[in-house]
Design an enzyme around this catalytic site. Sequence first.
Site, PDB file in Angstrom:
ATOM      1  N   ASP A 261     -12.325 -74.564 -69.489  1.00 22.66           N
ATOM      2  CA  ASP A 261     -12.226 -75.565 -68.432  1.00 22.66           C
ATOM      3  C   ASP A 261     -11.892 -76.964 -68.821  1.00 22.66           C
ATOM      4  OD1 ASP A 261     -11.760 -76.902 -65.928  1.00 22.66           O
ATOM      5  OD2 ASP A 261     -13.359 -75.986 -65.017  1.00 22.66           O
TER       6      ASP A 261
HETATM    7  C1  BGC Z   1     -11.261 -77.651 -62.856  1.00 24.89           C
HETATM    8  C2  BGC Z   1     -10.237 -76.448 -62.898  1.00 24.89           C
HETATM    9  C3  BGC Z   1      -8.761 -76.939 -63.091  1.00 24.89           C
HETATM   10  C4  BGC Z   1      -8.863 -78.018 -64.385  1.00 24.89           C
HETATM   11  C5  BGC Z   1      -7.474 -78.425 -64.623  1.00 24.89           C
HETATM   12  C6  BGC Z   1     -11.000 -78.701 -63.795  1.00 24.89           C
HETATM   13  O1  BGC Z   1     -11.528 -79.801 -63.606  1.00 24.89           O
HETATM   14  O2  BGC Z   1     -12.454 -77.267 -62.645  1.00 24.89           O
HETATM   15  O3  BGC Z   1     -10.321 -75.699 -62.045  1.00 24.89           O
HETATM   16  O4  BGC Z   1      -8.246 -76.009 -63.369  1.00 24.89           O
HETATM   17  O5  BGC Z   1      -9.635 -79.118 -64.259  1.00 24.89           O
HETATM   18  O6  BGC Z   1      -6.890 -79.367 -63.412  1.00 24.89           O
END
Ligand code: BGC
Length: 741
Positions: A261
Site C-alpha cells: 500500500d
Molecule cells: C490506500 C489504497 C490506495 C492507495 C493509492 C492508499 O492510501 O490505502 O487503498 O490504493 O493509497 O491511492
Amino acid sequence: MKYKLTLLLLACCSMMQAQTPVYLDPSKDIEARVEDALSRMTLAEKIDVIHAQSKFSSAGVKRLGMPDFWTDDGPHGVRPDVLWDEWEQAGQTNDSCVAFPALTCLAASWNPDCARAYGHALGEEALYRGKGMILGPGVNIYRTPLGGRNFEYMGEDPYLTSRMVVPYVQGLQSCGVASCVKHYCLNNDEEYRHQVNVIISDRALHEIYLPGFEAAVKEGKAWGIMGAYNLYKDEHNCHNQYTLNKILKQDWGFDGVVVSDWGGAHNLDQAVKNGLDMEFGTWTDGLTMGATNAYDNYYLSKGYQKAIVEGKYTTKELDEKVRRVLRLFFRTTMNKQRPYGFLCSESHYEVAQKVAAEGIVLLQNEGNVLPIKPEGKKILVVGENAIKMMTVGGGSSSLKAQHEISPLQGLQAKLKDSNCRIEFARGYVGDVGGSYNGVTTGQNLKDDRSAEELINEAVEKAKAADYVVIFGGLNKSDYQDCEGHDRKTMDLPYGQDKLITAIAAVNRQTVYVNISGNDVSMPWRKQVPSIVQGWFLGSEAGIGLADVLLGSTNPSGHLPFTWYESLDQCGAHSFGEAAFPGIWREGKKIIDEEYKEGIYVGYRWTDMKKQKPAFAFGHGLSYTTFKVTNLKAESNVTTDGNMTFKVDVTNTGTCEGSDVVQLYITDSKCSVDRPVKELKAFQKVSLKPGETKTVTLQTDKRALSFWDETTGDWKAEPGEFIAWAGDSSDRRTCKVKFTLK
Ligand code: BGC
C-alpha cells in the site's frame, strides 16, 4: 526472378522468426517468456521494475521493449490522473469516468453476475486509460460500523464476500487488466491504520478475515494483492513473513505480485525477504511527508541494489520478485490478446444502473407507502444528500465522474412528464465543500440559515405534501465514509435525527433514504414508515433511486451486514478499548488492537448474544412477497462433505420481483464453539407473480468445517448438521438435518 525473390523473402521471414526472442513470442508459455526476459535483464533493470517511478507507475524495461506499468485506484471507477509526483490533478481532459456503485452496494445485490459485469466494465475503462492494474477490489471485513472504509468493502460475511470478489476479479482480468485485491489483511479500521498491530486468534483469522482473499487468489486467480498498512504479529503487512510468504504464497500458491500500500514499506530487510514484490508510495509528498522524486531512496531501489553489489543479499529474492513482475507484464501490458478499451460507454452506464437497481435495499415499508403513486401528488424532497455529489471525496476511491445524477435530479427526470409536483427543502446543512485532490464538484451548497429555520421550513412544507422523501445519511467527508479516519459515533451527523423526527410527526407518508456505506442508528425508526438503504450509487445514483421509489424497479437488495440498533450490539465494541481502537504501547508507536470477539462478527455475534438488531444480515424487502419452502437434501448422509439441496421459492404477491434464497448451516454438536449458523450458499431468483422455482444449492466440506488451531487446518467433525433456508438470516422458513459420516 520472381521465384528468387520469394525464396529470399521466405528466408528472411524464417530468420526473423528464428530470431524472435522467447520473451516476445506470444505463442510461448508465460513461464518460458518470464525466464527468457529475466535472463536478459541487468541488475539495474531488475531493480527498476520493482519500485515506483511516479505516484502510480513503475518502470518497464525500455531496452527490451517493455512499457512502463501503470496502476490506478480503484475500486469503484478509474481514478483521475494525478501529476507525476504530486497528488494534485494532472488536469487531463480524458479522465472522466463512469462511477460505479460502491462495493457495499455491489455486495447487497447478492448477484455474482453483477460483480462480473462490474469488473469487466471497469476493465474496459481502465484499458482506455492505459492502466495495467486496478487497485481493488477491497475485501476487508466489516467489523464495526465505525470503519471509515466499510463502503469500499463487501460487508461482514466471508462467504458472501468470497462469492462476490471472484467474478469481479475474473471480469476485470478478462480485459488483461490486473486486479490488486486489498488490503491484505486485517485492515478493518482506519484511524491508526499505520500503527495498529492486530492480535487475533488463528481461527478468526482463517474463518472470518482471510476467506475473501483466499477465494480471490485460488478461484479468481488474482494477479495482484496489496499489503495492508497495519501490523500483524508485530510486522507490517506489506512485508510480513507469516501472511505473505507462508499463507499467501506458500499455502495458497499465489503467483502474482504483492504491491505495498502507498507508503506501507518500512524496512529493507523485511521488504527483501518477507514477500513484498513492488513498492509504491514510500517517502513521497502528501502521504508520508518525504521529499519529492525520492524513488531512488525506496527500500527496493538503489539501497537494495547496493546491498546486492556489496554481497549483503544474493539475487535470489530479487529474481523471485522480478519473475512475478514479468509475469504481470506478460498478463497485461505485454499481452497481445488484450482487447481494446473504451470510456463512458452506454454499456458501462447500464452496468452502473443495474448494480444500483439490484443493490438498493428496502429496509422497511409499513403500510406500503412505497412505491410512490405520483399521479396528481405533491412530493417534498428533503435533505442535503438529495443534491450533493458523492463521487468526489472519501479518499483514494474518489472519482471524476463524467456525470452524476443526484437523487433530486433523478426524481425530477422520471416525473417530468407527469402531473406530480416536486418541491425541495434543504432540511439540514452538512458539508458544503466538495473537492478531492483538486477535483471539485462545482456545486455551491452554501446555506446560512440556522438549523431551526431549516427544520421549520421542511416541516411546514411537509404538512402540505402528499409524500416526503428525506435523503440523509453520511457523506464522503472526514470522519464519515472516508479513508483515513473512523467515524466517532454511529449517530447520524448534522442534527438529522431531529429533522427526521419532526417531519415524521407531521406526515405519515414519509420515506427516509439513507445514503451511506455503513450502518447508522435510527432512534426514530418506528415513526418513519418506509426506509430505504441507498448506498453510494455513483453516476446513475438518482436514476437508480427514483426507479425504486416509483416502483419501476422492484427492490431486491439484501443487507451484506447486520444493521445494529446501537454499537452495544457489535462484538468489536463489547470489550472496551482493548478491542477497539486498541491500546497504545509505551512510546506510542504501536497500538495493539485485540479482536476479542474472535469469530463472532456481525450476525454471528448477535445470534450468540440472542440480540435482535434493527435489521438482520441478509434482510431486504420487495414490493411483492415470497415464500421459501420445502428444503430437501439430495441425501441426508454425506461422507465427503459435499451436499446438494433443493428448495422452493414462490412469489406470493402481485408483481414480478427477485428474492435471495439463503442457506445457513448449523453444526449441532462440535468439540469447539461454533456460530449458531453461518451462510454457506445463496441464489438470487426472479419470479413472476404466483410463480414457483426450485433452486439447487450446493455446499462442500469447507461449509461444514472450522479452522482447527491444533492442526492448523480445516476440520469437519462427523455428526449432525442442520441446513436452514430462507430469505434473510432472521427469516429462515425451512430446515433439514443431515449427517456427516
Ligand atoms: C490506500 C489504497 C490506495 C492507495 C493509492 C492508499 O492510501 O490505502 O487503498 O490504493 O493509497 O491511492
